[in-house]
Design a protein around this motif. Structure first.
Motif, PDB file in Angstrom:
ATOM      1  N   GLU A 196       0.836  -1.211   0.000  1.00 52.60           N
ATOM      2  CA  GLU A 196       0.000   0.000   0.000  1.00 52.60           C
ATOM      3  C   GLU A 196       0.872   1.262   0.000  1.00 52.60           C
ATOM      4  OE1 GLU A 196      -2.779   0.279   3.267  1.00 52.60           O
ATOM      5  OE2 GLU A 196      -2.810   2.448   3.014  1.00 52.60           O
ATOM      6  N   LYS A 252       1.276   3.971  -2.953  1.00 54.26           N
ATOM      7  CA  LYS A 252       0.936   5.349  -2.624  1.00 54.26           C
ATOM      8  C   LYS A 252       2.088   6.280  -3.017  1.00 54.26           C
ATOM      9  CE  LYS A 252      -0.148   7.991   1.457  1.00 54.26           C
ATOM     10  NZ  LYS A 252      -0.219   7.922   2.905  1.00 54.26           N
ATOM     11  N   ILE A 298       2.196   6.671  -6.744  1.00 55.30           N
ATOM     12  CA  ILE A 298       1.171   7.576  -7.284  1.00 55.30           C
ATOM     13  C   ILE A 298       1.576   9.022  -7.034  1.00 55.30           C
ATOM     14  CG2 ILE A 298      -1.212   8.351  -7.006  1.00 55.30           C
ATOM     15  CD1 ILE A 298      -1.929   5.444  -6.359  1.00 55.30           C
ATOM     16  N   MET A 299       2.105   9.274  -5.837  1.00 57.74           N
ATOM     17  CA  MET A 299       2.401  10.664  -5.494  1.00 57.74           C
ATOM     18  C   MET A 299       3.689  11.165  -6.129  1.00 57.74           C
ATOM     19  SD  MET A 299       0.927  11.393  -1.759  1.00 57.74           S
ATOM     20  CE  MET A 299       1.913  10.357  -0.757  1.00 57.74           C
ATOM     21  N   ALA A 323      -3.055   6.162 -11.198  1.00 54.83           N
ATOM     22  CA  ALA A 323      -3.989   5.154 -10.714  1.00 54.83           C
ATOM     23  C   ALA A 323      -4.505   5.566  -9.343  1.00 54.83           C
ATOM     24  CB  ALA A 323      -3.307   3.807 -10.627  1.00 54.83           C
ATOM     25  N   ARG A 324      -5.558   4.903  -8.902  1.00 52.87           N
ATOM     26  CA  ARG A 324      -6.099   5.193  -7.574  1.00 52.87           C
ATOM     27  C   ARG A 324      -6.145   3.909  -6.767  1.00 52.87           C
ATOM     28  NH1 ARG A 324      -5.329   9.221  -9.631  1.00 52.87           N
ATOM     29  NH2 ARG A 324      -6.698  10.960 -10.142  1.00 52.87           N
ATOM     30  N   LEU A 325      -6.008   4.048  -5.464  1.00 51.80           N
ATOM     31  CA  LEU A 325      -6.054   2.886  -4.592  1.00 51.80           C
ATOM     32  C   LEU A 325      -7.452   2.705  -4.036  1.00 51.80           C
ATOM     33  CD1 LEU A 325      -2.840   3.374  -2.463  1.00 51.80           C
ATOM     34  CD2 LEU A 325      -3.190   1.793  -4.341  1.00 51.80           C
ATOM     35  N   ASP A 326      -7.877   1.444  -4.020  1.00 48.21           N
ATOM     36  CA  ASP A 326      -9.132   1.128  -3.351  1.00 48.21           C
ATOM     37  C   ASP A 326      -8.766   0.339  -2.106  1.00 48.21           C
ATOM     38  OD1 ASP A 326     -11.467   0.081  -2.437  1.00 48.21           O
ATOM     39  OD2 ASP A 326     -12.334  -0.127  -4.447  1.00 48.21           O
ATOM     40  N   LEU A 327      -8.847   1.009  -0.951  1.00 49.59           N
ATOM     41  CA  LEU A 327      -8.422   0.350   0.281  1.00 49.59           C
ATOM     42  C   LEU A 327      -9.427  -0.686   0.753  1.00 49.59           C
ATOM     43  CD1 LEU A 327      -6.878   3.056   2.617  1.00 49.59           C
ATOM     44  CD2 LEU A 327      -5.773   1.514   1.037  1.00 49.59           C
ATOM     45  N   VAL A 328     -10.641  -0.593   0.231  1.00 51.25           N
ATOM     46  CA  VAL A 328     -11.683  -1.489   0.719  1.00 51.25           C
ATOM     47  C   VAL A 328     -11.547  -2.862   0.075  1.00 51.25           C
ATOM     48  CG1 VAL A 328     -14.145  -1.786   1.005  1.00 51.25           C
ATOM     49  CG2 VAL A 328     -13.162   0.504   1.018  1.00 51.25           C
ATOM     50  N   ILE A 363      -6.793   0.885  -9.273  1.00 49.69           N
ATOM     51  CA  ILE A 363      -7.738   1.193 -10.347  1.00 49.69           C
ATOM     52  C   ILE A 363      -7.177   2.284 -11.239  1.00 49.69           C
ATOM     53  CG2 ILE A 363     -10.059   2.053 -10.859  1.00 49.69           C
ATOM     54  CD1 ILE A 363     -10.851   0.956  -8.096  1.00 49.69           C
ATOM     55  N   PRO A 398      -7.898   5.352 -13.451  1.00 48.78           N
ATOM     56  CA  PRO A 398      -9.040   6.259 -13.608  1.00 48.78           C
ATOM     57  C   PRO A 398      -9.439   6.392 -15.082  1.00 48.78           C
ATOM     58  CG  PRO A 398      -7.050   7.502 -13.175  1.00 48.78           C
ATOM     59  CD  PRO A 398      -6.671   6.069 -13.085  1.00 48.78           C
ATOM     60  N   THR A 399     -10.709   6.556 -15.284  1.00 51.85           N
ATOM     61  CA  THR A 399     -11.197   6.702 -16.659  1.00 51.85           C
ATOM     62  C   THR A 399     -11.922   8.023 -16.791  1.00 51.85           C
ATOM     63  OG1 THR A 399     -13.117   5.509 -15.928  1.00 51.85           O
ATOM     64  CG2 THR A 399     -11.480   4.264 -17.193  1.00 51.85           C
ATOM     65  N   LYS A 438      -6.590  12.151  -4.804  1.00 48.42           N
ATOM     66  CA  LYS A 438      -5.566  11.998  -5.835  1.00 48.42           C
ATOM     67  C   LYS A 438      -4.930  10.623  -5.763  1.00 48.42           C
ATOM     68  CE  LYS A 438      -4.400  16.860  -5.909  1.00 48.42           C
ATOM     69  NZ  LYS A 438      -3.633  17.800  -5.115  1.00 48.42           N
ATOM     70  N   VAL A 439      -5.036   9.986  -4.602  1.00 45.75           N
ATOM     71  CA  VAL A 439      -4.367   8.706  -4.421  1.00 45.75           C
ATOM     72  C   VAL A 439      -5.362   7.554  -4.333  1.00 45.75           C
ATOM     73  CG1 VAL A 439      -2.823   7.407  -2.922  1.00 45.75           C
ATOM     74  CG2 VAL A 439      -2.442   9.833  -3.258  1.00 45.75           C
ATOM     75  N   TYR A 440      -6.506   7.823  -3.727  1.00 44.46           N
ATOM     76  CA  TYR A 440      -7.415   6.717  -3.441  1.00 44.46           C
ATOM     77  C   TYR A 440      -8.683   6.811  -4.269  1.00 44.46           C
ATOM     78  CZ  TYR A 440      -4.307   6.293   0.492  1.00 44.46           C
ATOM     79  OH  TYR A 440      -3.178   6.165   1.256  1.00 44.46           O
ATOM     80  N   SER A 441      -9.289   5.658  -4.512  1.00 48.04           N
ATOM     81  CA  SER A 441     -10.600   5.701  -5.134  1.00 48.04           C
ATOM     82  C   SER A 441     -11.654   5.317  -4.105  1.00 48.04           C
ATOM     83  CB  SER A 441     -10.661   4.773  -6.334  1.00 48.04           C
ATOM     84  OG  SER A 441     -10.724   3.447  -5.904  1.00 48.04           O
ATOM     85  N   ALA A 442     -11.269   4.524  -3.127  1.00 47.87           N
ATOM     86  CA  ALA A 442     -12.208   4.180  -2.068  1.00 47.87           C
ATOM     87  C   ALA A 442     -11.426   3.853  -0.821  1.00 47.87           C
ATOM     88  CB  ALA A 442     -13.039   2.971  -2.487  1.00 47.87           C
ATOM     89  N   LEU A 443     -11.949   4.265   0.314  1.00 49.53           N
ATOM     90  CA  LEU A 443     -11.301   3.879   1.561  1.00 49.53           C
ATOM     91  C   LEU A 443     -12.295   3.924   2.705  1.00 49.53           C
ATOM     92  CD1 LEU A 443      -8.685   6.663   2.481  1.00 49.53           C
ATOM     93  CD2 LEU A 443     -10.522   6.976   0.919  1.00 49.53           C
ATOM     94  N   PRO A 444     -12.057   3.064   3.703  1.00 44.81           N
ATOM     95  CA  PRO A 444     -13.009   3.006   4.814  1.00 44.81           C
ATOM     96  C   PRO A 444     -13.055   4.348   5.545  1.00 44.81           C
ATOM     97  CG  PRO A 444     -11.407   1.214   4.945  1.00 44.81           C
ATOM     98  CD  PRO A 444     -10.956   2.119   3.864  1.00 44.81           C
ATOM     99  N   ARG A 447     -22.398  -0.152   4.145  1.00 47.98           N
ATOM    100  CA  ARG A 447     -22.439  -1.554   3.726  1.00 47.98           C
ATOM    101  C   ARG A 447     -23.123  -2.405   4.772  1.00 47.98           C
ATOM    102  NH1 ARG A 447     -16.562  -3.174   2.061  1.00 47.98           N
ATOM    103  NH2 ARG A 447     -16.172  -2.342   4.125  1.00 47.98           N
ATOM    104  N   SER A 491     -13.328   9.765  -9.853  1.00 46.96           N
ATOM    105  CA  SER A 491     -12.295  10.481 -10.602  1.00 46.96           C
ATOM    106  C   SER A 491     -12.911  11.139 -11.823  1.00 46.96           C
ATOM    107  CB  SER A 491     -11.208   9.522 -11.031  1.00 46.96           C
ATOM    108  OG  SER A 491     -11.761   8.534 -11.867  1.00 46.96           O
TER     109      SER A 491
END
Lengths: 498, 495
Positions: free
Chosen positions: A378, A382, A385-386, A392-397, A402, A404-405, B356-362, B397, B410
């Motif tokens: 992670e 990160k 990306i920075m 790209a983007r991170l999905d932490l869940v 991902i 981006p589009t 800018k870094v994340y697309s989803a996070l808790p 959820r 995004s």
């Protein structure tokens, strides 16, 4: 050996200790070098690798003692002392691990005597006013200072040669001396400046062809040591294949005493791999006919670059990983190898990811197993990306990466809107400025201008009292008055408004 | 006595609409002089006899009304035992006048208008019940005289001062939202392009609002700075940060010969803070102001610059520490409120950076990073989404120990704050309109500059130095029909 006092101390102070056995053979590796570089490299290995430490110390100490006999009994006593003291901490029972005080005294005395002799000689030359002998006398003195490890005085001596140089070739020789000294002192800013000085000299093409590879190699080294990897890569790639044949310049064999052709290949190759894109690597490294022979000295670096260009990222990284221990023991590379490796890895991942729109983290970990330094995937992504431009983007869940589009039409419209707003604002400010100027509303600076400002800041009330002052100061003071008024207003805002 | 009373009604004549500007100008000036010749004591006597202000209509007989009103106000200065009742009555009359005067006649008033505005501002500060009316009256006097609001006058200045004092920020907006594009020049320049009569139709209000007209007092650079600084403070009070930024920049961008004034320093300090609130970091000030000035100004504002740096690095704790360490500085500069605003707007930028870094996070992770409670974070982010600062959604959820998830979009084409292409196009069209409007102002400024003595001198010099090239590249002459005719002629000769 890792549990010796020396390494425990090093580990405790957070210094790098490499426990793996490197691929190289110490004796044959070190036989590529001479002079101080050899000693420094040995010291570096001795202080980093517990496995090779003892051997490295032994070679180094013997080397110093041997060099004394070669140099008429003069040598760097301080360096000797440092090495022996360190060895004592490593293995107290070693026959070399005690200070040979007799020898030290002898050498110190001899060195002092030689310094005296050389200085006297120089004085005689100066009295005779023959430029050439003065120059040579100064040079001898400088060389002697280097031998006894007194770099500061050596620098002063070499610098004094300047006024006694008569030809550009002599100036070039002097510059080489200074260049060598600056690499010993690790004064990289100076190293780079000598390259500029050298290029400003008028030299015959033949000499230029001989000098340039050396200058480029040194400037590459300077860039590398300052962490400017891309510049370093460009400099190293300019080194001509003629660098592989050692030639003495100004009594110094740079290939043996500063940076070997193999080093040029490794440093240049790694920096290029870290900072150049695929097309550049192909064009400037693999298809570079003058650098190619150098690169062939270290075929695994060439292999790594070819693999990167052929999108075999895992293979490329594996090569670098397998040589990790060697590079971490390298005098100049040890501080930078991990940075370079991370940059290469980031580039590999970015290239690899460009083919996907969504990837799970476990997939990335499978393709690029973590082998160096425990950084979580992670954090690594990160950082990429920075800092490294991974789009790209991170999905932490769901633990996904991902891509981006964005809707290009909308993005374009939005960016043009932002630009338009920005321009409108700038135009308004310009117009405002012009209008004020046209109306003659220019803040005049007066002689008391300086007082204005300080007065304003110190005390509003004071300047209020002065508002009956001369016409020149009226403007500034009026500012103060109103400033006071406005300030009260805004304090009101500060407490009531929010 | 009666003569005077009837004379007051002499202007305007019944056929005023049909008079040519020249005629009108002549008549009204004569009338004005005749009134000015009546001695104040006589006028007061007539007024005492019979309440003239009840007889005269402020809209029709603006000039006469102004004279009488002025004499009443002046009489107040001489009376020792002032009665509040009488004063209140005059205030009411002044408000009535400022709301209803005839803009055309008002152009011929010399200093009455600005005096009334100034007097009213002074009177009303102690009368809380009249604040609203007075603010509206002064505002209407500014906008009636010059509907474009494009020329700065001393009344603007009094008006903002009043708004700040009475905290009627929103009421100031109609004036503040208009672009000031010219200033009454203190040099006697002939910039009135649309005829020399004040009563003609002017595209540029600065041609009749000049210093010599008496409609404004003489302004100078610090008045302009003060106006913009007060404007910025009103916007700050209303939390219209972007507008505040522009007004502060107007102060910073003003021309100097190196030394800034105290007001510029103050503007800079506020600018740094507002810039943080709007953009999260401070742009290069030397792009706005000239370099020498910015150096001095920065030297006086080190505390603010370091605060901004900390803000840009998103170091919450450091920021708090710095703010409490500098309490006395912020307080003395009157910026305590703004500085506190930094603390509240910091998390906004943290969240914006996250996308800018994340697309989803808790959501729990976000709360941890922001060092806030979960509920607080939830509310905070929802607020950001609702205000449109963030294109994201919070997903709840199902299932045990599965918290809410913050999902960023995004793509501007999706998500709760998505915008359709039509909306954006409408924005673009609106932006084009604004830019074109600005172009109009630029042209006006250009026209004014072309008429200045300096320009003509320069032009003459250039003409002389390169006679053969001709003034083909002279700016400002491009649109001159005569000049293009000349060019056409030239081409024909060549042919």
């Amino acid at each position: 050996m890792a549990d010796s006092v020396l390494f425990q101390g090093l580990i405790a102070s957070g210094d790098r200790v490499v426990k793996e056995l490197p691929k190289m053979d110490l004796e044959s590796y070190i036989s590529n070098y001479d002079g101080y570089t050899k000693l420094m490299r040995l010291q570096c290995i001795a202080m980093t690798s517990p496995l090779l430490s003892k051997e490295a110390f032994r070679i180094a100490i013997t080397q110093i003692k041997e060099s004394a006999t070669k140099n008429g009994g003069c040598s760097d006593v301080t360096f000797y002392q440092t090495l022996v003291e360190a060895l004592e901490k490593l293995s107290p029972s070693d026959p070399l691990a005690y200070l040979d005080t007799d020898w030290m005294e002898q050498v110190t005395a001899k060195s002092a005597r030689k310094t005296d002799i050389l200085e006297k000689e120089l004085k005689t030359y100066k009295n005779n006013l023959i430029k050439e002998s003065i120059r040579m006398g100064t040079e001898d003195l400088g060389n002697h200072f280097i031998t006894i490890g007194n770099f500061g005085d050596a620098y002063r001596s070499y610098n004094r040669m300047r006024e006694h140089c008569t030809t550009s070739k002599q100036i070039a020789q002097m510059t080489f001396k200074l260049l060598y000294l600056s690499t010993l002192q690790r004064n990289w800013g100076a190293t780079q400046s000598y390259q500029l000085k050298m290029s400003a000299l008028q030299l015959p093409d033949k000499d230029r062809a001989e000098y340039d590879p050396i200058m480029e190699a040194c400037s590459g080294l300077a860039h590398l040591s300052q962490g400017q990897y891309r510049e370093a890569a460009i400099a190293f790639l300019k080194v001509d294949q003629s660098y592989t044949t050692p030639i003495k310049q100004a009594g110094i064999t740079f290939q043996r005493e500063v940076i070997s052709p193999n080093d040029v290949a490794v440093y240049g190759g790694l920096c290029a791999l870290a900072k150049m894109d695929r097309e550049e690597l192909q064009r400037r490294v693999l298809d570079n006919s003058s650098f190619r022979p150098l690169l062939e000295l270290e075929p695994h670096i060439r292999r790594a670059i070819s693999m990167f260009c052929a999108s075999k990222y895992t293979g490329c990284l594996e090569i670098l990983e397998s040589y990790q221990a060697d590079y971490l023991l390298d005098l100049y590379l040890q501080d930078h190898f991990l940075n370079l490796y991370k940059a290469v890895r980031a580039k590999c991942i970015i290239q690899w990811f460009s083919a996907f729109s969504v990837v799970t983290w476990s997939e990335i970990e499978k393709a690029f197993p973590q082998k160096l330094e425990g950084m979580s995937i992670e954090d690594e992504l990160k950082k990429m990306i920075m800092e490294d431009g991974l789009d790209a983007r991170l999905d932490l869940v769901d633990k996904l990466l991902i891509c981006p589009t964005p809707d290009l039409r909308i993005t374009t419209i939005e960016s043009s809107l932002t630009t338009a707003r920005d321009i409108e604002r700038k135009m308004r400010l310009k117009l405002h400025r012009i209008n004020m100027q046209a109306a003659g509303f220019v803040v005049k600076s007066s002689n008391s201008g300086g007082n204005n400002i300080s007065g304003l800041l110190l005390d509003d009330a004071e300047s209020k009292g002065n508002s009956g002052g001369g016409p020149l100061s009226v403007m500034g003071l009026r500012g103060a008055n109103t400033g006071g008024k406005v300030k009260r207003g805004s304090s009101g805002l500060g407490f009531g408004g929010f | 006595m009666a003569e005077i009373a009837s004379h007051l009604l002499d202007f305007p004549p019944a056929n005023a609409d049909r008079l040519s500007p020249e005629e009108y100008d002549k008549r009204i000036k004569t009338f004005y002089t005749s009134l000015a010749n009546i001695s104040p004591s006589k006028l007061a006597a007539v007024d005492g006899d019979r309440d003239l202000l009840e007889v005269i209509d402020p809209t029709t007989n603006t000039i006469s009304y102004a004279f009488v009103l002025r004499s009443r106000i002046e009489s107040q200065y001489t009376i020792k035992n002032k009665s509040t009742q009488v004063e209140n009555a005059i205030v009411q009359k002044a408000i009535l006048f400022l709301n209803n005067f005839d803009p055309l006649q008002a152009r011929y008033l010399r200093d009455q208008l600005k005096l009334f505005a100034e007097w009213l501002c002074k009177q009303v500060k102690s009368r809380a019940n009249l604040h609203q009316h007075a603010v509206a009256a002064v505002r209407s006097s500014i906008l009636r005289l010059d509907p474009s609001g494009g020329t700065l006058t001393s009344s603007h200045h009094h008006f903002l001062d009043l708004c700040l004092a009475t905290r009627s920020f929103r009421a100031a907006l109609p004036v503040l939202d208009r672009v000031v594009y010219s200033f009454p020049a203190n040099k006697a320049t002939t910039t009135n392009i649309d005829g020399r009569f004040a009563c003609s139709d002017h595209t540029d209000s600065s041609s009749f609002i000049t210093e010599s007209s008496g409609l404004t007092t003489r302004l100078d650079a610090s008045d302009v700075h003060e106006y913009y600084l007060m404007g910025a403070m009103i916007y700050i009070g209303l939390r219209q940060w972007k507008d505040a930024l522009l007004y502060l920049e107007c102060v910073l961008a003003s021309p100097t010969s190196g030394q800034p004034t105290g007001l510029m320093v103050e503007a800079y300090q506020k600018w740094v803070l507002v810039e943080c609130i709007v953009n999260g970091r401070v742009a290069d000030a030397s792009k706005i102001m000239n370099q020498a000035t910015s150096k001095v100004v920065k030297g006086c504002s080190k505390a603010y610059d370091s605060l901004a740096q900390i803000f840009a690095r998103q170091e919450t704790r450091h920021l708090r520490a710095e703010i409490s360490a500098g309490t006395s500085i912020w307080f003395e500069d009157g910026n305590s409120g703004l500085v506190q605003e930094l603390v509240t707007s910091m998390p906004r930028f943290s969240v914006i950076n996250m996308q800018k870094v994340y697309s989803a996070l808790p959501l729990s992770t976000v709360a941890e990073w922001l060092e806030q409670a979960l509920d607080q974070t939830h509310a905070f982010i929802e607020n950001l989404i609702v205000t449109g600062a963030l294109n994201a959604s919070i997903e709840l959820r199902n299932g045990p120990d599965q918290g809410a998830v913050l999902r960023f979009y995004s793509n501007r084409g999706s998500g709760p704050n998505s915008k359709s292409e039509q909306e954006l196009t409408a924005n673009l069209v609106e932006q084009t309109r604004r830019t074109n409007e600005m172009m109009g102002h630029v042209k006006l400024a250009d026209r004014r500059l072309v008429l200045t003595k300096e320009y003509i001198d320069g032009l003459r010099k250039r003409m002389r130095s390169k006679e053969e090239d001709g003034p083909a590249n002279m700016d400002g002459l491009e649109n001159n029909p005569e000049w293009s005719a000349y060019q056409d002629e030239d081409i024909m000769i060549d042919a």
